[in-house]
Design an enzyme around this catalytic site. Structure first.
Site, PDB file in Angstrom:
ATOM      1  N   ASP A  67       0.811  -1.214   0.000  1.00  0.00           N
ATOM      2  CA  ASP A  67       0.000   0.000   0.000  1.00  0.00           C
ATOM      3  C   ASP A  67       0.847   1.269   0.000  1.00  0.00           C
ATOM      4  OD1 ASP A  67       0.906  -0.264   2.653  1.00  0.00           O
ATOM      5  OD2 ASP A  67      -1.006  -1.050   3.342  1.00  0.00           O
ATOM      6  N   ASN A 136      -7.797  -4.216  14.774  1.00  0.00           N
ATOM      7  CA  ASN A 136      -9.123  -4.670  14.329  1.00  0.00           C
ATOM      8  C   ASN A 136      -9.002  -5.758  13.257  1.00  0.00           C
ATOM      9  OD1 ASN A 136      -8.218  -3.170  12.176  1.00  0.00           O
ATOM     10  ND2 ASN A 136      -9.966  -1.769  12.095  1.00  0.00           N
ATOM     11  N   HIS A 138      -7.247  -5.702  10.545  1.00  0.00           N
ATOM     12  CA  HIS A 138      -7.087  -5.294   9.148  1.00  0.00           C
ATOM     13  C   HIS A 138      -5.731  -5.746   8.621  1.00  0.00           C
ATOM     14  CE1 HIS A 138      -5.178  -1.395  10.671  1.00  0.00           C
ATOM     15  NE2 HIS A 138      -4.316  -1.778   9.737  1.00  0.00           N
ATOM     16  N   GLU A 143      -9.993  -2.609   5.801  1.00  0.00           N
ATOM     17  CA  GLU A 143     -10.672  -2.471   7.084  1.00  0.00           C
ATOM     18  C   GLU A 143     -11.854  -3.441   7.186  1.00  0.00           C
ATOM     19  OE1 GLU A 143      -9.468  -0.626   9.373  1.00  0.00           O
ATOM     20  OE2 GLU A 143      -8.284   0.939   8.436  1.00  0.00           O
TER      21      GLU A 143
END
Length: 249
Positions: A67, A136, A138, A143
């Site tokens: 990314d 979380n 991800h 997400e």
């Protein structure tokens, strides 16, 4: 899924670097999928040491990063281009033309996403993809609730992710609100996946990834369905796991 638990972060970094070295020894023109964030930094340091000690040769290796922030110049010290140069690329013999990181400054961002997936395909696919994991669960910037089918795309960053990354910027306002990320569909096509996690704050995400229902609510849970995944943890990140499910190394 193979789970290894290491005594500490240094041992985890060493183990991860050894796996990368083995991959390159096996196939000199390996395609590596690389990640940013604090977790893989130790692994990159070990890889640089291995290169300096002539244990590893990156001259035929190609790399693809997961990314990059959108609209953050690559010269900015918080861009992932800068991060990779600063932690790995400037210190090894990888060829510049073999380094691939999404271009967050591209004029046609949608086309950049399509072309990035095409480049990976043309290279023959990623041999081993390095992943970190968020609190979380991800992976990349994927997400909770994002489709498992998603290929490389532009994502609006969750507030929790921006807050987690704010420590690298002068203020929360400076954290970019969008990024280009390989989608879970792109990540899942990798031949092998190596997930790294350290610290008690990752223990719940790791538990849900390994034992939980496979659901977009827990993005990393899709790894349960992949044929070749190795999870490398420190003791704190493994604290909620059943000891019979992992090997201490």
């Amino acid at each position: 899924m193979k789970i290894l638990v290491c005594e500490n972060y240094d041992k985890l970094s060493e183990k991860a670097a050894q796996i990368i070295m083995s991959q390159i020894t096996l196939k000199s023109n390996s395609i590596l999928g690389l990640a940013t964030g604090s977790t893989p930094i130790g692994m990159y340091k070990k890889l640089v040491e291995m290169y300096e000690n002539k244990m590893i040769d990156f001259s035929d290796v190609k790399t693809f990063n997961l990314d990059e922030y959108q609209n953050l110049p690559i010269s900015n010290d918080q861009s992932y281009h800068y991060f990779m140069d600063d932690n790995l690329f400037n210190y090894i013999n990888v060829k510049r033309e073999n380094i691939h990181i999404p271009n967050g400054m591209a004029n046609d961002i949608e086309n950049e996403c399509i072309e990035y997936d095409n480049l990976i395909k043309e290279a023959g696919g990623i041999d081993i993809q390095v992943l970190g994991i968020g609190n979380n669960a991800h992976i990349g910037f994927n997400e909770p609730t994002v489709s498992f089918e998603k290929k490389t795309y532009v994502v609006e960053l969750e507030e929790s992710t921006k807050i987690a990354n704010a420590r690298f910027f002068n203020s929360l306002d400076e954290v970019p609100s969008k990024a280009i990320t390989m989608g879970i569909g792109s990540i899942f096509e990798s031949k092998k996946i190596m997930l790294l996690a350290t610290g008690e704050n990752k223990a719940k995400a790791i538990y849900d990834t390994i034992y939980g229902k496979v659901t977009p609510e827990v993005p990393a849970s899709i790894l349960q369905f992949h044929d070749d995944v190795i999870v490398i943890l420190d003791k704190k990140a493994a604290s909620l796991l059943n000891p019979k499910d992992y090997k201490v190394v």
